[in-house]
Write a protein that holds these residues in place. Sequence first.
Motif, short mmCIF file in Angstrom:
data_model
loop_
_atom_site.label_atom_id
_atom_site.label_comp_id
_atom_site.label_asym_id
_atom_site.label_seq_id
_atom_site.Cartn_x
_atom_site.Cartn_y
_atom_site.Cartn_z
N VAL A 145 31.16 -45.53 1.98
CA VAL A 145 30.63 -46.63 2.80
C VAL A 145 29.20 -46.35 3.25
O VAL A 145 28.33 -47.22 3.22
N ASP A 146 28.92 -45.10 3.65
CA ASP A 146 27.62 -44.77 4.24
C ASP A 146 26.76 -43.88 3.36
O ASP A 146 25.73 -43.37 3.81
N TYR A 147 27.11 -43.73 2.11
CA TYR A 147 26.31 -42.87 1.24
C TYR A 147 26.55 -43.22 -0.22
O TYR A 147 27.60 -43.73 -0.61
N ASP A 148 25.55 -42.93 -1.01
CA ASP A 148 25.63 -43.11 -2.46
C ASP A 148 24.51 -42.27 -3.06
O ASP A 148 23.33 -42.65 -2.96
N PHE A 149 24.86 -41.12 -3.64
CA PHE A 149 23.81 -40.25 -4.16
C PHE A 149 24.29 -39.50 -5.39
O PHE A 149 25.48 -39.35 -5.65
N LEU A 150 23.30 -39.01 -6.15
CA LEU A 150 23.53 -38.28 -7.39
C LEU A 150 22.95 -36.88 -7.27
O LEU A 150 21.80 -36.72 -6.85
N THR A 172 19.21 -37.75 -5.67
CA THR A 172 18.65 -39.10 -5.61
C THR A 172 19.68 -40.02 -4.97
O THR A 172 20.85 -40.00 -5.37
N GLY A 173 19.26 -40.80 -3.97
CA GLY A 173 20.17 -41.73 -3.32
C GLY A 173 19.98 -41.78 -1.82
O GLY A 173 18.91 -41.40 -1.31
N GLU A 174 21.02 -42.22 -1.13
CA GLU A 174 20.92 -42.41 0.32
C GLU A 174 22.15 -41.85 1.04
O GLU A 174 23.27 -41.91 0.52
N LEU A 209 37.78 -45.13 0.11
CA LEU A 209 36.50 -45.65 -0.34
C LEU A 209 35.54 -44.55 -0.78
O LEU A 209 34.49 -44.84 -1.37
N ASP A 210 35.87 -43.32 -0.47
CA ASP A 210 35.03 -42.18 -0.84
C ASP A 210 35.52 -41.59 -2.16
O ASP A 210 36.71 -41.30 -2.32
N LYS A 211 34.61 -41.41 -3.10
CA LYS A 211 35.00 -40.79 -4.36
C LYS A 211 33.79 -40.15 -5.02
O LYS A 211 32.63 -40.37 -4.62
#
Length: 274
Positions: free
Chosen positions: A55-60, A123-125, A250-252
């Motif tokens: 929900v609060d993050y998406d990074f590589l 890279t990401g947030e 929701l976290d994976k």
Amino acid sequence: MRLILILAITALFVQNSTAQAPNPLNTNEDFHRFYFYGGWNSGTYSKSDITFSGVDYDFLLENVVAKDRQTPFSIDQYINPKNITIPQYNFRIGYFIKKNWDISFGIDHMKYVMQADQTVKITGEIANSNTPYDGSYANEAIKLTEDFLKFEHTDGLNYVNVALRRSQELLDFNKIKVNTVLGAGISVLYPRTNTTLLSRERNDEFHLSGFGLDGTVGLNVTFFDGFFIQSELKGGYINMPDITTTKSDLDKASQDFFFGQGNITFGAIIKIKK
């Protein structure tokens, strides 16, 4: 991986050059022949890009290094039935569908451990984590300290697979026979992942996470047509698009990588009259 390919080509050449030789593992057509074996493995993994999303993050994270985790050898850890699943182990059961072809089902219990404190590109947030890691990243360096990320498939990287294999006699010393083994398989990955991400509570459940493809080349020494020792080199590709990380559904995470495996196994052949 190059060594596995060379050995596979060599084994195939030997099998073709001895195609008329009888297969010692299945010479009596009046019997069904089954086999089973158990043993241990040592693994190696290519670098992997790993994506984490929630929900609060998406990074590589790019080119993450990981190793296996060997259990120190002791009779208690490797032989005691209570502890037999602790080391990195292999188990397989198979049936000869023809004289020198068998189909088998196996579990390769590997362990995958992200190397701590390595520096990789991110890279990401990340937002609202209440940690110093909140922010936007664009191909920046980050150190993978334990307060940021711990990532392991240590109970384990469970490679549940079906394989088709061909065995061929190489040498015959009467009561002792030496055979080559060559095969390929497909798998599902059913890991129990140990992940601590941004200090969130980890999810410690087994989860169907992906698939794999593999090839195997081996050398089998059979005694009295009933017991055998088999060494194997196995390599392949693993893709896991759905890895659980925290208690939230929701976290994976997702990743793919190549693997190599060296195995030593001990087994028996079972004959059942048709």
